[in-house]
Write an enzyme that holds these catalytic residues in place. Structure first.
Site, PDB file in Angstrom:
ATOM      1  N   ASP A 464      14.499  14.397  39.837  1.00 56.76           N
ATOM      2  CA  ASP A 464      14.981  14.392  41.301  1.00 56.76           C
ATOM      3  C   ASP A 464      14.991  15.573  42.042  1.00 56.76           C
ATOM      4  OD1 ASP A 464      16.405  13.405  43.473  1.00 56.76           O
ATOM      5  OD2 ASP A 464      18.434  14.148  42.633  1.00 56.76           O
ATOM      6  N   THR A 753      11.990  11.681  45.034  1.00 56.58           N
ATOM      7  CA  THR A 753      13.087  12.044  45.793  1.00 56.58           C
ATOM      8  C   THR A 753      13.199  11.112  46.953  1.00 56.58           C
ATOM      9  OG1 THR A 753      14.094  13.862  47.503  1.00 56.58           O
ATOM     10  CG2 THR A 753      11.757  13.478  47.343  1.00 56.58           C
ATOM     11  N   GLY A 754      14.417  10.811  47.486  1.00 60.53           N
ATOM     12  CA  GLY A 754      14.887  10.005  48.587  1.00 60.53           C
ATOM     13  C   GLY A 754      14.725  10.738  49.821  1.00 60.53           C
ATOM     14  N   LYS A 863      12.600   4.478  41.691  1.00 59.14           N
ATOM     15  CA  LYS A 863      12.288   5.813  40.738  1.00 59.14           C
ATOM     16  C   LYS A 863      12.024   5.283  39.080  1.00 59.14           C
ATOM     17  CE  LYS A 863      15.075   8.983  43.311  1.00 59.14           C
ATOM     18  NZ  LYS A 863      16.234  10.105  43.275  1.00 59.14           N
TER      19      LYS A 863
END
Length: 1182
Positions: A464, A753-754, A863
Site C-alpha cells: 500500500d 494504492t487507492g 488489491k
C-alpha cells in the site's frame, strides 16, 4: 504539455497519444465518451459464485450508474421508519456479523480436515490403527496413539483459542448499542438487532453501525464530518451531506415517511446510486449522502440516518474476504518428500516380506521345532499351533509389522521440532531491537508461527502507499507564480512565524502545522498587492485557501488566548496547500456549505461559495465559484498539469505558461506532487448560464454525473494561469533505501494504492521505485475493448524494450527483463475490465516484463485480485504489506501478510501474519530473519529425514540377518528415547540459533537473499544426496560391528548397545560438522545429548528386569568396542567431509563465498567476490 524528453527516449505507440513529462511511453487512455457502468455483484449471487475482484474503484461519481434510472426489479426498496414493510417482500440481512472460522459443531471435523492436509498425519493415523490389531501389536496400543493425538490436540487448542478471540470480537461488536427510533423516540438497541429501514441517531465520536443514508445533522446546512480509517485506511475527515428536503424533519416530533430505491449490495465503496421519494418529490442520492459502517462521526454533534445495508451486506463486510489457512511453502514441498520416504518405507517392508516368504518356503518342514520360530505348542496334551495363520497371511502380517517397526522413517517428531523452532525464531524476531519502532512504541509482532521460513523466499512485495510507504503527511515545498520560481525557504525564524498567527475575537489563531515560507514570496504577499505581480500572488494563495473541501477545526492550547487551527479534509495535498496559504497570510478560518471566511493579511473577508465541482478522474481537476466581497464572481481551478494546460488560454500569457511548464518539470524531477492553478472572472451572463445549468445537473435523476462534468467543462476554460505548486509527500524514514535493497535482492515491488495516478507516480519517484531512466507504460481505459488494445500495444512495446536491453545491456549474463527499465502504471477503472476476464493473462504477461508496477485508484478487493493474479500464474512467493482496513483482503490473499501498526487503525494488523511499525523493517525481516529462518528450517527438515532414516536402516539390516522375524537387537526403550532424548534437542537448538551469515553481511549484500529464490537450502538434489549419505552411513554403522564380532559369542543386546551409541554419536557429529555459529548452548545440546545417551543406556542395562541386563558393561570392557566406534565415525563421515570440501572450494555458492570472506575478516575480498554471485533470474511461470 509537451515532453521534455529527448527523442530517443520517447516512444510513441500511436500518433494520437501524448507523451508525459516523465519519460512516459504513452497514456493508453480510452477516448470514448461513453459513461462507465458499474459491475455489480449482488449479495444473493455470492453463495454460488466465486469472489470476483474486478470491483469498481476510483471516483465515486464516475463509477455510479448515473445513466440508468434504477427500477424496482434491480433496486432494493427501503421504506423509511418502516422496517416491517421494508422486509416484507425480502428478508434483508440483520446487522449481526461473523468473522469466526468455526462453530461448536464444525470445529472438530473442519479443524481435523485442515490438520490432515499434512500427509504425515494420515500416515501416523494408519500406523496407530494397525497397531490396534492383536496380530500386529508391536507396541502398546495406547502408546501408538499418543504421539499423533498429542500433536493434533496442541494444534487444535491453538486454533480454538485463535477462533475464540474472533468470536469474542464479533460478540463485542454485535452487542454494541445504537440509538434507534422506536415509537417516536430514540432507544438503545444492540447493533445485531438493527434492521434495514430503521432510523438511527449517531452522536459525535460514535461509530456508524451499518450503511445509512443521512437525513439530518446537527449542522444547519446538513454537513456531517466522518473519519474512514476502518474503511479505506485514511485518517482525514470526509464530508457527507443530508438533503435539504429532509433537514427540517425531526423524527421524534413528526413521522417521516418516504421510499428509497437503491442499488443492490455491492463492494464498490466509492459509489452509491439511489433515489429518494419524499413529500411528493423525487431526489437523487449519491455517495456524498451515504455513510458506511465502520466510519466515525467527527466534529458533528449528531447525525440521523436510515439503514440501507446491514450486517454482511454492508460494503465493508463485502470487501472483507475470509481468513485463509496459510501453510508454509517449505512444509507443502516437504509433503512430496514424505511421500517418497513412504514409498521407500513400503519398499523396505516389501523386501522383508518377500524374503520372509522365501525363508518360510525353504524352512517349512523345520518350523515346528526351530527354537526361535517354534510353531507347535507342546505344553499341553493336545499339540496345537501358536498364532500361525498360514503362509500367505504370515507374509501379509510380516509386511504390516514391518511398517510398524520402521514407522519412524516418517518423523512425527519433525512436526513437533518445527513448531518449537518456529516459536524460538519468533522470539528472536520479536526481540530484535532493529525492528522496534520508537515513534509508536511498538515491537515486531509474529501473529502466525507456521510460515516463518516463507520470509526467506519472497519474490513479490505488494505494498500500500498511504501510511505504509509514506507518513501521510504532505509538506509544501515550492511554488511557481507568474512564471517565477519560489523555492528558497531560507527565511529567518522571525519571518517564518510572522505569517502564522491571526487575531480573531481577541483570540490568536495559529495553524497547527508550520511551513517555512520563501522570504521573497512572503514579502510580495504582504506589501505589493497593488502591483501586477502582487495581484498574481494574491489570487494564487486565495485559490489555495478556497479551492478545496478543507474544514478548519479550532482546538484549544494550554494558553487560553491561543487557539490552533487544524485543517481536516479528504486530501492531504489540500491540507498542505491550505497550510501553505496560511503561512503566507491567507488563513482559512471558517467553511460552511454556503460560504468561507479567509483572513487575508489581517483582514477578515467572507466569500460566498456559489458552486463547487469536485475532482474526478476524467477532468483531473476541481473548481470553485466564489462570490467575492467586491461583488465579482470568479472561478478558481486547480488540477493536474496534463489537463490544466488544455483549459488555459495560452494566448494571454504564453511566456508564463512556458516558464511554468519548465518549473513543473523541475518539480516532478525532484519527486514532488504538482498542481497547476488558474482562474478567470465570470460575467453576469456567464454566471447565470452556469448557475442554471448547474442547478439542473445537480437535481437530475438520470445522467447526473455526466451532466455535472459537462457543466464543469463549460466553465473551466479560457483560464488565466496563476502558477503551480510542489508538495512533498513525506516518506517514512528509510523507505527509498529499503526499496532499493529489496530490488537488489531480486524482489519485485508493486505498489497498490487507492490514490490518484499522479500521486502514485510522484511517490514512485521519491521512493526510488521509479527512476528517470525508466520508461512508463500508462493504461487508463474505460472499456474492455480499449483495455485489450492497450495491453496488446504495451506488450509489443515491452518486448521491443526487452530485446533492445538484452542486446545492449546484457553484459553479465543477466536476462534482459531484469535490466529493462520499464514501469507499468494502471488504474482501477482498467482493472475492472481486466480482472476476472481473459485479459488477466495479458496483464500478467505485461507485468512480468516490467521492473515496477503501480496500480492506482484500486478498491480493496481489487488489491486482493492483483495478488491472486500473480499467485495463480507463478510459483513465486508473495508478500502484501499495508496499514489500513482497505488492505485486509490483500494481506490475507498473499502468501505472507504484514500489517503496519501505524496511525490507520488496527484492522491490517489483526488480519496479518506479521506486524511492525515501519516499512523499512521489511529489510531486516526478509533479508536477515527470513534468510536465517529458511536456511535453518530447510536444513532441519533434511537432517530429521537423515536422522530417522539411518536408525531405520540399521534395524532393516538386522532383520535381514535374523530370518526376517522383525526382532531387534536395540532395546525397546532406546528405540523410544532415540527421537525424544538422544537426538531431538540438538536439532531444535541449531534450528533456533545457527546463523550461516552475520546480520551485517546479509544487509550489506542483498544478493545473498537469492539463495531462497533458488531453493538452495531445500531441494530435490539435496534430498537425494541426503538419502545416499544415509544409506552409506547405515551400512557402515551396521556392518563394521557385525564383521568385527562375527565369530565372537557376544549377545544381541550388547551389539545392540554398540549400534545405539554409534548412531547417536554419528548423527550428532554429522550435525556438528554443519554448525556454523557455535554458542555454549549449541555445545551443551550436542555433546550433552551424547552424554545423556550413555547415561540412559547404562541405566537401562542396569535394570535386571529388562532384556540385556549388564550388556553395555560386558562389551564396553573390550578394546574392539572403542575401535568400532572410532572406525564407524571415520568411515561414515569421511565421504561427506571430502564432498563438502570439494564442493565448497571448487563450486561454492554465494553464501559460502560470503562466509569465507567473513571468516577471514576481509570485507574487500567480499566486495570483489560479490561480482561472481549468481544472477537473479525469474522462476518459470506455473
Amino acid at each position: 504539455m509537451e515532453s521534455k524528453i529527448p527523442a530517443e527516449n520517447s516512444i510513441h505507440v500511436e500518433s494520437t497519444l501524448n507523451t508525459s513529462s516523465r519519460r512516459s511511453i504513452s497514456s493508453f487512455q480510452s477516448r470514448t465518451s461513453a459513461a462507465n457502468s458499474i459491475r455489480e455483484v449482488s449479495f444473493a449471487e455470492l453463495g454460488s459464485k466465486p469472489v470476483r475482484y474486478g470491483s469498481r474503484a476510483g471516483d465515486s461519481e464516475a463509477f455510479s450508474r448515473s445513466l440508468k434510472e434504477i427500477n424496482d426489479e434491480d433496486a432494493r426498496l427501503i421504506y423509511i421508519d418502516d422496517p416491517g414493510k421494508t422486509n416484507e417482500r425480502f428478508e434483508f440481512a440483520r446487522n449481526s456479523i461473523r468473522t469466526g472460522k468455526y462453530s461448536i459443531f464444525t470445529f472438530l471435523p473442519r479443524n481435523l480436515f485442515e490438520q490432515f492436509h499434512r500427509v504425515a498425519y494420515i500416515y501416523f493415523l494408519v500406523i496407530a490403527v494397525l497397531n490396534q490389531l492383536p496380530q500386529l501389536a508391536v507396541f502398546g496400543r495406547g502408546a501408538s496413539i499418543m504421539p499423533l493425538a498429542f500433536v493434533l490436540l496442541v494444534t487444535a487448542v491453538k486454533d480454538a483459542y485463535e477462533d475464540f478471540r474472533r468470536h469474542r470480537s464479533d460478540r463485542i461488536e454485535n452487542n454494541r448499542l445504537a440509538m434507534v427510533l422506536v415509537n417516536n423516540e430514540f432507544q438503545p438497541k444492540s447493533w445485531k438487532d438493527i434492521q434495514v429501514g430503521e432510523i438511527i441517531k449517531i452522536q459525535a465520536n460514535e461509530t456508524i453501525p451499518c450503511d445509512i443514508v443521512l437525513l439530518s445533522t446537527s449542522d444547519p446546512t446538513g454537513v456531517a464530518y466522518v473519519q474512514t480509517i476502518n474503511l479505506d485506511g485514511e485518517s482525514n475527515l470526509k464530508t457527507r451531506y443530508a438533503k435539504q428536503e429532509t433537514l427540517s424533519k425531526f423524527p421524534e416530533k413528526e413521522k417521516i415517511s418516504g421510499l428509497i430505491r437503491c442499488e443492490k449490495p455491492n463492494r464498490n465503496i466509492y459509489g452509491f446510486q439511489a433515489n429518494l421519494e419524499i413529500d411528493g418529490k423525487k431526489l437523487s442520492l449519491g455517495p456524498s449522502n451515504v455513510v458506511l459502517r465502520g466510519c466515525e462521526l467527527k466534529n458533528t454533534g449528531w447525525a440521523i440516518g436510515v439503514a440501507v445495508y446491514a450486517g454482511r451486506e454492508t460494503k465493508v463486510m463485502l470487501n472483507s474476504s475470509g481468513a485463509p489457512s496459510k501453510r508454509s511453502r517449505l512444509e507443502s514441498r516437504m509433503n512430496f518428500e514424505i511421500i517418497i520416504l513412504s514409498v521407500f518405507l513400503i519398499l523396505l517392508c516389501t523386501v522383508v516380506s518377500v524374503c520372509a516368504a522365501v525363508w518360510l518356503r525353504r524352512h517349512g518342514d523345520e518350523l515346528d521345532l526351530l527354537p526361535f520360530y517354534r510353531r507347535k505348542d507342546f505344553s499341553e496334551e493336545v499339540v496345537e499351533n501358536y498364532n500361525y495363520f498360514g503362509w500367505g497371511m504370515e507374509i501379509f502380517f510380516t509386511f504390516l509389522m514391518s511398517v510398524i517397526v520402521f514407522q519412524i522413517m516418517i518423523p512425527i517428531s519433525l512436526y513437533i521440532s518445527m513448531e518449537l523452532v518456529r516459536v524460538g525464531q519468533a522470539y528472536f524476531m520479536i526481540r530484535d531491537v532493529q525492528m522496534y519502532d520508537e515513534a509508536s512504541d511498538s515491537r515486531f509482532q509474529c501473529r502466525a508461527l507456521n510460515i516463518n521460513e516463507d520470509l526467506g523466499q519472497i519474490k513479490y512485495v505488494f505494498s500500500d502507499k498511504t501510511g505504509t510507504l509514506t507518513e501521510n503527511k504532505m509538506e509544501f515545498r515550492c511554488a511557481s507564480i507568474g512564471g517565477m520560481d519560489y523555492s528558497g525557504s531560507k527565511g529567518s525564524s522571525e519571518i517564518e512565524h510572522a505569517g502564522f498567527s491571526v487575531q480573531v475575537d481577541e483570540n490568536i489563531l495559529r495553524p497547527k502545522m508550520k511551513v517555512n515560507p520563501d522570504p521573497e514570496l512572503l514579502q510580495l504577499s504582504k506589501n505589493e498587492q497593488d502591483t501586477n505581480k502582487g495581484k498574481q500572488v494574491h489570487d494564487f494563495f486565495l485559490a489555495l485557501a478556497a479551492c478545496n473541501t478543507i474544514v478548519p477545526l479550532v482546538t484549544d492550547t494550554p494558553n487560553p488566548n491561543v487557539k490552533l487551527i487544524d485543517y481536516q479534509g479528504e486530501s492531504p495535498d489540500e491540507q498542505a496547500l491550505v497550510y501553505a496559504a496560511a503561512a503566507y497570510g491567507f488563513t482559512l478560518i471558517e467553511r460552511t456549505s454556503g460560504h468561507i471566511v479567509v483572513d487575508i493579511q489581517g483582514q477578515t473577508q467572507r466569500f460566498s461559495v456559489l458552486g463547487l465541482h469536485e475532482f474526478d478522474s476524467d477532468r483531473k481537476r476541481m473548481s470553485v465559484i466564489l462570490g467575492c466581497p467586491d461583488n465579482t464572481v470568479k472561478v478558481f481551478v486547480k488540477g493536474a498539469d496534463t489537463t490544466m494546460f488544455s483549459v488555459i488560454d495560452k494566448s494571454l500569457n504564453l511566456n508564463i505558461v512556458r516558464a511554468t511548464e519548465g518549473h513543473l518539470y523541475a518539480y516532478s524531477s525532484m519527486g514532488l506532487r504538482t498542481l497547476v492553478v488558474g482562474m478567470r472572472e465570470l460575467s453576469p451572463s456567464e454566471f447565470e448560464h452556469w448557475h442554471s445549468s448547474f442547478e439542473a445537473a445537480s437535481t437530475a435523476l438520470i445522467g447526473r454525473a455526466a451532466l455535472l462534468r459537462k457543466v464543469a467543462g463549460n466553465i473551466e476554460n479560457n483560464l488565466r494561469i496563476l502558477g503551480a505548486s510542489g508538495i512533498e509527500d513525506k516518506l517514512q524514514r528509510g523507505v527509498p533505501e529499503a526499496i532499493e535493497s529489496l530490488r537488489t535482492a531480486g524482489i519485485k515491488v508493486w505498489v497498490l494504492t487507492g490514490d490518484k495516478q499522479e500521486t502514485a507516480i510522484s511517490i514512485g519517484y521519491s521512493s526510488k521505485l521509479l527512476t528517470s531512466k525508466m520508461t512508463q507504460i500508462i493504461i487508463n481505459s474505460s472499456s474492455k475493448e480499449s483495455c485489450r488494445r492497450s495491453l496488446q500495444d504495451a506488450i509489443l512495446m515491452a518486448k521491443k524494450l526487452v530485446t533492445v536491453s538484452g542486446v545492449t545491456d546484457n553484459t553479465e549474463g543477466i536476462s534482459g527483463a531484469a535490466l529493462t527499465p520499464v514501469a507499468l502504471i494502471i488504474d482501477g477503472t482498467s482493472l475492472v475490465y481486466i480482472l476476472d476476464s481473459e485479459l488477466e493473462e495479458e496483464l500478467f504477461e505485461l507485468a512480468s516484463k516490467c521492473s515496477v508496477v503501480l496500480c492506482c485508484r484500486v478498491a480493496p478487493l481489487q488489491k486482493a485480485g492483483i495478488v491472486a493474479l500473480v499467485k495463480k500464474r507463478t510459483v513465486d512467493m508473495t508478500l502484501a504489506i499495508g496499514d489500513g482496513a482497505n488492505d485486509v483482503s490483500m494481506i490475507q490473499m498473499a502468501d505472507v501478510g504484514v500489517g503496519i501498526s501505524g496511525q490507520e487503525g488496527r484492522q491490517a494488523v489483526m488480519a496479518s501474519d506479521f506486524a511492525m511499525g515501519q516499512f523499512r523493517f521489511l529489510v531486516p525481516l526478509l533479508l536477515v530473519h527470513g534468510h536465517w529462518n529458511y536456511q535453518r528450517m530447510g536444513y532441519m527438515i533434511l537432517y530429521n529425514f537423515y536422522r530417522n532414516a539411518v536408525f531405520v536402516l540399521v534395524l532393516f539390516w538386522y532383520v535381514l540377518f535374523t530370518c526376517f522375524t522383525l526382532t531387534t537387537a536395540i532395546n525397546e526403550w532406546s528405540s523410544v528415547l532415540y527421537s525424544v532424548i538422544y537426538t531431538s534437542v540438538p536439532t531444535i537448538v541449531v534450528g533456533m540459533l545457527d546463523k550461516d551469515l552475520s546480520r551485517r553481511t546479509l544487509l550489506q549484500y542483498p544478493h545473498l537473499y537469492g539463495a531462497g529464490h533458488r531453493q538452495e537450502c531445500y531441494n530435490s538434489k539435496l534430498f537425494w544426496l541426503t538419502i545416499m549419505d544415509t544409506l552409506w552411513q547405515s551400512v557402515v554403522i551396521f556392518f563394521i560391528p557385525l564383521l568385527a564380532y562375527w565369530e565372537s559369542t557376544i549377545d544381541a543386546s550388547s551389539i545392540g548397545d554398540l549400534w545405539t551409541i554409534a548412531v547417536v554419536i554419528l548423527v550428532n557429529l554429522h550435525l556438528a560438522m554443519d554448525v556454523i555459529r557455535w554458542t555454549w548452548i549449541t555445545h551443551a545440546a550436542i555433546w550433552g545429548s551424547i552424554i545423556a545417551t550413555w547415561i540412559c543406556v547404562i541405566v537401562i542395562d542396569a535394570l535386571p528386569w529388562l532384556i540385556g541386563y549388564w550388556a553395555i558393561f560386558h562389551i564396553a570392557k573390550t578394546k574392539l568396542f572403542w575401535l568400532c566406534l572410532l572406525g564407524i565415525v571415520v568411515a561414515a563421515l569421511l565421504p561427506r567431509f571430502v564432498v563438502k570440501y570439494l564442493y565448497q572450494y571448487y563450486s561454492p555458492c554465494d553464501v559460502q563465498i560470503a562466509r569465507e570472506a567473513e571468516k577471514f575478516g576481509n570485507s574487500r575480498d567480499l566486495g570483489v567476490i560479490q561480482i561472481e554471485m549468481n544472477p537473479i533470474l525469474d522462476h518459470p511461470q506455473r
